[in-house]
Write a protein that holds these residues in place. Sequence first.
Motif, PDB file in Angstrom:
ATOM      1  N   PHE A 108       0.830  -1.203   0.000  1.00 41.06           N
ATOM      2  CA  PHE A 108       0.000   0.000   0.000  1.00 41.06           C
ATOM      3  C   PHE A 108       0.865   1.253   0.000  1.00 41.06           C
ATOM      4  O   PHE A 108       0.613   2.206  -0.739  1.00 41.06           O
ATOM      5  N   ASN A 109       1.920   1.244   0.804  1.00 42.54           N
ATOM      6  CA  ASN A 109       2.752   2.438   0.876  1.00 42.54           C
ATOM      7  C   ASN A 109       3.564   2.629  -0.399  1.00 42.54           C
ATOM      8  O   ASN A 109       3.778   3.764  -0.836  1.00 42.54           O
ATOM      9  N   ALA A 110       3.988   1.523  -0.999  1.00 46.64           N
ATOM     10  CA  ALA A 110       4.706   1.649  -2.272  1.00 46.64           C
ATOM     11  C   ALA A 110       3.779   2.202  -3.353  1.00 46.64           C
ATOM     12  O   ALA A 110       4.194   3.020  -4.179  1.00 46.64           O
ATOM     13  N   ALA A 111       2.517   1.794  -3.311  1.00 43.95           N
ATOM     14  CA  ALA A 111       1.556   2.344  -4.281  1.00 43.95           C
ATOM     15  C   ALA A 111       1.377   3.840  -4.047  1.00 43.95           C
ATOM     16  O   ALA A 111       1.268   4.612  -5.004  1.00 43.95           O
ATOM     17  N   GLY A 112       1.373   4.252  -2.786  1.00 40.22           N
ATOM     18  CA  GLY A 112       1.278   5.677  -2.500  1.00 40.22           C
ATOM     19  C   GLY A 112       2.474   6.440  -3.045  1.00 40.22           C
ATOM     20  O   GLY A 112       2.322   7.522  -3.620  1.00 40.22           O
ATOM     21  N   LEU A 113       3.648   5.845  -2.900  1.00 38.10           N
ATOM     22  CA  LEU A 113       4.847   6.497  -3.440  1.00 38.10           C
ATOM     23  C   LEU A 113       4.778   6.596  -4.960  1.00 38.10           C
ATOM     24  O   LEU A 113       5.207   7.584  -5.548  1.00 38.10           O
ATOM     25  N   MET A 114       4.221   5.561  -5.598  1.00 36.79           N
ATOM     26  CA  MET A 114       4.129   5.601  -7.060  1.00 36.79           C
ATOM     27  C   MET A 114       3.138   6.670  -7.499  1.00 36.79           C
ATOM     28  O   MET A 114       3.348   7.320  -8.528  1.00 36.79           O
ATOM     29  N   VAL A 115       2.058   6.858  -6.743  1.00 38.73           N
ATOM     30  CA  VAL A 115       1.140   7.953  -7.064  1.00 38.73           C
ATOM     31  C   VAL A 115       1.862   9.283  -6.924  1.00 38.73           C
ATOM     32  O   VAL A 115       1.720  10.185  -7.754  1.00 38.73           O
ATOM     33  N   LEU A 116       2.688   9.386  -5.895  1.00 42.54           N
ATOM     34  CA  LEU A 116       3.455  10.611  -5.680  1.00 42.54           C
ATOM     35  C   LEU A 116       4.416  10.870  -6.838  1.00 42.54           C
ATOM     36  O   LEU A 116       4.704  12.007  -7.193  1.00 42.54           O
ATOM     37  N   LEU A 117       4.895   9.786  -7.446  1.00 41.77           N
ATOM     38  CA  LEU A 117       5.814   9.923  -8.574  1.00 41.77           C
ATOM     39  C   LEU A 117       5.091  10.152  -9.890  1.00 41.77           C
ATOM     40  O   LEU A 117       5.729  10.311 -10.919  1.00 41.77           O
ATOM     41  N   GLY A 118       3.789  10.132  -9.874  1.00 41.19           N
ATOM     42  CA  GLY A 118       3.048  10.362 -11.110  1.00 41.19           C
ATOM     43  C   GLY A 118       2.787   9.117 -11.920  1.00 41.19           C
ATOM     44  O   GLY A 118       2.468   9.211 -13.094  1.00 41.19           O
ATOM     45  N   ALA A 119       2.920   7.959 -11.323  1.00 41.71           N
ATOM     46  CA  ALA A 119       2.656   6.711 -12.040  1.00 41.71           C
ATOM     47  C   ALA A 119       1.397   6.082 -11.459  1.00 41.71           C
ATOM     48  O   ALA A 119       1.444   5.086 -10.752  1.00 41.71           O
ATOM     49  N   GLU A 120       0.265   6.685 -11.761  1.00 41.24           N
ATOM     50  CA  GLU A 120      -0.977   6.235 -11.112  1.00 41.24           C
ATOM     51  C   GLU A 120      -1.373   4.845 -11.570  1.00 41.24           C
ATOM     52  O   GLU A 120      -1.778   4.008 -10.759  1.00 41.24           O
ATOM     53  N   PHE A 121      -1.237   4.613 -12.868  1.00 41.86           N
ATOM     54  CA  PHE A 121      -1.687   3.317 -13.389  1.00 41.86           C
ATOM     55  C   PHE A 121      -0.902   2.179 -12.745  1.00 41.86           C
ATOM     56  O   PHE A 121      -1.463   1.183 -12.293  1.00 41.86           O
ATOM     57  N   LEU A 122       0.406   2.372 -12.666  1.00 39.60           N
ATOM     58  CA  LEU A 122       1.244   1.334 -12.077  1.00 39.60           C
ATOM     59  C   LEU A 122       0.927   1.156 -10.597  1.00 39.60           C
ATOM     60  O   LEU A 122       0.946   0.037 -10.077  1.00 39.60           O
ATOM     61  N   ALA A 123       0.588   2.253  -9.920  1.00 41.33           N
ATOM     62  CA  ALA A 123       0.229   2.150  -8.506  1.00 41.33           C
ATOM     63  C   ALA A 123      -0.982   1.254  -8.325  1.00 41.33           C
ATOM     64  O   ALA A 123      -0.987   0.360  -7.465  1.00 41.33           O
ATOM     65  N   PHE A 124      -1.975   1.443  -9.171  1.00 42.29           N
ATOM     66  CA  PHE A 124      -3.173   0.618  -8.984  1.00 42.29           C
ATOM     67  C   PHE A 124      -2.953  -0.795  -9.478  1.00 42.29           C
ATOM     68  O   PHE A 124      -3.553  -1.734  -8.951  1.00 42.29           O
ATOM     69  N   VAL A 125      -2.074  -0.942 -10.465  1.00 36.37           N
ATOM     70  CA  VAL A 125      -1.735  -2.311 -10.876  1.00 36.37           C
ATOM     71  C   VAL A 125      -1.008  -3.030  -9.735  1.00 36.37           C
ATOM     72  O   VAL A 125      -1.258  -4.208  -9.466  1.00 36.37           O
ATOM     73  N   VAL A 126      -0.137  -2.299  -9.052  1.00 32.78           N
ATOM     74  CA  VAL A 126       0.546  -2.897  -7.894  1.00 32.78           C
ATOM     75  C   VAL A 126      -0.470  -3.319  -6.843  1.00 32.78           C
ATOM     76  O   VAL A 126      -0.405  -4.425  -6.297  1.00 32.78           O
ATOM     77  N   LEU A 127      -1.436  -2.455  -6.592  1.00 31.35           N
ATOM     78  CA  LEU A 127      -2.448  -2.820  -5.598  1.00 31.35           C
ATOM     79  C   LEU A 127      -3.219  -4.056  -6.038  1.00 31.35           C
ATOM     80  O   LEU A 127      -3.429  -4.981  -5.253  1.00 31.35           O
ATOM     81  N   ILE A 128      -3.625  -4.075  -7.308  1.00 30.30           N
ATOM     82  CA  ILE A 128      -4.469  -5.184  -7.769  1.00 30.30           C
ATOM     83  C   ILE A 128      -3.664  -6.481  -7.778  1.00 30.30           C
ATOM     84  O   ILE A 128      -4.102  -7.519  -7.271  1.00 30.30           O
ATOM     85  N   VAL A 129      -2.455  -6.417  -8.344  1.00 32.44           N
ATOM     86  CA  VAL A 129      -1.687  -7.653  -8.511  1.00 32.44           C
ATOM     87  C   VAL A 129      -1.147  -8.132  -7.167  1.00 32.44           C
ATOM     88  O   VAL A 129      -1.327  -9.288  -6.784  1.00 32.44           O
ATOM     89  N   TYR A 130      -0.491  -7.223  -6.440  1.00 31.22           N
ATOM     90  CA  TYR A 130       0.158  -7.676  -5.211  1.00 31.22           C
ATOM     91  C   TYR A 130      -0.843  -7.961  -4.111  1.00 31.22           C
ATOM     92  O   TYR A 130      -0.895  -9.052  -3.557  1.00 31.22           O
ATOM     93  N   VAL A 131      -1.657  -6.942  -3.790  1.00 27.04           N
ATOM     94  CA  VAL A 131      -2.588  -7.137  -2.671  1.00 27.04           C
ATOM     95  C   VAL A 131      -3.693  -8.099  -3.064  1.00 27.04           C
ATOM     96  O   VAL A 131      -4.103  -8.955  -2.281  1.00 27.04           O
TER      97      VAL A 131
END
Lengths: 103, 200
Positions: B39-62
Amino acid sequence: MLTIGLSHYLALSTMLFMIGLCGIVFNRRNVIVILLAIELILLAANINFVAFSSFGSLIEGQVMAMIVLTVAAAETSVGLAILVVAFRQRLSVDVSDLAALKG
Amino acid sequence: MIEAVIFYMFAFVLMAAAAACVSVRQPVLAVLSLILCFFNAAGLMVLLGAEFLAFVVLIVYVGAVAVLFLFVVMMLDVRAPAAEPKKRQRFLRPAFAVVTAILFLEILVVVFSSLSASDVAPVIEADFENTRLLGQVLYTDYIYPFQMAGLLLLVGMIGAMALTLTKRKEVKRQKLWDQLDRRAGEVLEVRSVKTGEGLL
């Protein structure tokens, strides 16, 4: 300190990598913990990719991060399957019990 | 300013959760702290401007990987083992501790020496659409890595199934080939039966 640059993200991902590495090296009792530490290492690689992609304004890093994600998913599924098979044979997930290759 | 606060919050929780993940004794708690990490890594990715990858991380990992871990941990009935380091591993620990300490020091030096250096800010254009940009290159320039990733997932799926598939002896199964191999002439017989009498 208050402007977040690329080096902050790189330091963060390096620390995450080191924590994962310590999880593999120090913590030698449980195969599940080793798999979790591998996930942490891959997550650190992903943060690195995304940070470089964002700070260099290149989209390719995010493509590579997605591929790393795929590798992590496949690795987890096969690793956990091997773990289940090993647990069926030896009734334990201890690392020291999985020493059959030592001869 | 607010970005720095958010970054340090995510980074601190990420570090704490990662440390808990590898040091906690019970596997279920380790998996749960790994979920917190994601979850926190996804937050960092949103902070970096990679929203799609953040939600893919949430979906795939979590959604998939962590659930798989939880499923295996709960199914295997792993007891928390007593910590007893083996003797021949004991000499490894100081060596790795030294190496880890040196690397952490290096990281600290890098961080605190680069604070004054002019780091470029993340480039986020006004019409920056992360998902569209990713889709434009993923299916054109990177079609072969994309296909290879799909092939890798197929191999992982088949491998996991082939490894865990077991045949239990006590369960009766349908033998398809035996059924299809039967011929009428081998198992059937035509007799003429007289009226009033049985076959015997």
